[in-house]
Design a protein around this motif. Structure first.
Motif, short mmCIF file in Angstrom:
data_model
loop_
_atom_site.label_atom_id
_atom_site.label_comp_id
_atom_site.label_asym_id
_atom_site.label_seq_id
_atom_site.Cartn_x
_atom_site.Cartn_y
_atom_site.Cartn_z
N VAL A 255 49.08 28.30 44.75
CA VAL A 255 49.69 27.62 43.61
C VAL A 255 50.98 28.35 43.23
O VAL A 255 51.10 29.56 43.44
N PRO A 256 51.95 27.61 42.67
CA PRO A 256 53.22 28.26 42.31
C PRO A 256 53.13 29.21 41.13
O PRO A 256 53.96 30.09 40.98
N ASP A 257 52.13 29.00 40.25
CA ASP A 257 51.98 29.86 39.08
C ASP A 257 50.81 30.82 39.24
O ASP A 257 49.98 30.98 38.35
N ALA A 258 50.74 31.45 40.42
CA ALA A 258 49.63 32.36 40.73
C ALA A 258 49.59 33.54 39.76
O ALA A 258 48.51 34.02 39.39
N SER A 259 50.76 34.04 39.36
CA SER A 259 50.78 35.19 38.45
C SER A 259 50.18 34.82 37.09
O SER A 259 49.48 35.63 36.48
N SER A 265 43.14 35.13 34.28
CA SER A 265 41.79 35.38 34.82
C SER A 265 41.36 36.82 34.61
O SER A 265 40.19 37.09 34.33
N SER A 266 42.29 37.75 34.75
CA SER A 266 41.97 39.17 34.52
C SER A 266 41.56 39.41 33.08
O SER A 266 40.61 40.16 32.80
N ALA A 267 42.27 38.78 32.15
CA ALA A 267 41.89 38.90 30.73
C ALA A 267 40.53 38.29 30.48
O ALA A 267 39.72 38.83 29.70
N VAL A 268 40.23 37.18 31.14
CA VAL A 268 38.92 36.54 30.99
C VAL A 268 37.81 37.45 31.51
O VAL A 268 36.74 37.56 30.91
N LEU A 269 38.06 38.12 32.64
CA LEU A 269 37.06 39.03 33.19
C LEU A 269 36.75 40.16 32.22
O LEU A 269 35.59 40.56 32.04
#
Length: 295
Positions: A255-259, A265-269
């Motif tokens: 996806v173009p907005d991978a960052s 996702s890191s914050a969700v983890l």
């Protein structure tokens, strides 16, 4: 140098080291959380990924992570506590016990990629299941079992001091002593092992790539599909977790907005681990109070 001065100096050094570790940890967590919190919207949390397009969500992966956690803990906790009870109470000192402990320590040091390849050969190919949630749960259970068993055994040993002989002296059987006296007293320490295992499950990626797969089918919670092979609660479907998804989008450029997805996702983890820690401690406290009568 005077002994009191030496004591103060080394105490100060230990305080400085401890403070440095705490600050470093909080800085790392704070950086990840602050960088990803702005992306946490309902559409991001409950939406589905859009391959090749921007603006996708992590809904299926988030559900798979929680479901994987539940299934893996249902496998790990009974086996780990059962093994720790055997090692603590029933195993006799000797070559066999030393060999078992050596095997546990060796398994605890295995790289997760090796366990993943083992799961690929046994749980995926040998059983014929393919890439499934159950295969992934079994693989992470193998990773967590050695450490959880040792933590539980240490908890049982520390909790038995002063109460085991008293319970047996009052006429309780060995079984009653373990399950009615020692095990409830060891619950806070065992809970620490559960929390450590849950953190490993949330963050595991290498083993799950080879067992649970890297695809997350669209999840439908309609009543007519809850008992089908494609049900969200089916154990025999591919289940890409959030950690695997983070690795995939950043390595394959899906996806173009991978960052954006990676930061969110890191914050969700981090939030997931924090939530589970608080929830597990609350449940453990209630269980401990119900057995001991303390409030």
């Amino acid at each position: 140098m005077d002994e009191k001065i030496k004591d103060k100096v080394w105490t100060g050094i230990l305080y400085i080291i401890s403070l440095f570790v705490v600050v470093l940890l909080m800085s790392l967590i704070g950086y990840i959380f602050v960088k990803g919190i702005r992306y946490l919207t309902l559409e991001f949390l409950f939406g589905s990924p859009k391959i090749g397009e921007a603006g996708g969500g992590i809904g299926p992966q988030l559900f798979n992570s929680f479901y994987m956690l539940i299934i893996a803990l249902l496998i790990t906790i009974p086996l780990g506590i059962g093994a720790s009870i055997y090692l603590f109470e029933y195993a006799k000192e000797g070559k066999l016990l030393n060999f078992i402990r050596l095997c546990i320590d060796t398994m605890a040091s295995l790289p997760s990629i090796v366990v993943g390849l083992f799961g690929l050969l046994v749980f995926v190919k040998l059983t014929g299941w393919g890439f499934t949630l159950l295969s992934g749960a079994l693989a992470v259970s193998i990773i967590n079992l050695p450490a959880f068993t040792r933590v539980s055994e240490s908890a049982l040993k520390s909790a038995s001091v002063g109460v085991k002989e008293a319970s047996l002296g009052l006429g309780a059987t060995r079984f009653q002593t373990i399950f009615k006296v020692i095990l409830p007293s060891a619950m806070p320490q065992i809970l620490t092992g559960v929390i450590l295992a849950s953190g490993r499950i949330f963050g595991e990626a290498a083993a799950l790539i080879y067992t649970a797969g890297m695809s997350a089918p669209m999840l439908s919670f309609s009543p007519d599909k809850l008992f089908s092979s494609n049900s969200p609660f089916s154990l025999f479907r591919p289940a890409e977790t959030l950690s695997v998804y983070i690795w995939q989008i950043n390595s394959e450029g899906m996806v173009p907005d991978a960052s954006r997805i990676g930061d969110g996702s890191s914050a969700v983890l981090i939030l997931m681990v924090l939530f589970f820690n608080l929830f597990a401690r609350f449940i453990g406290k209630k269980v401990y109070q119900s057995y001991t009568g303390k409030k």
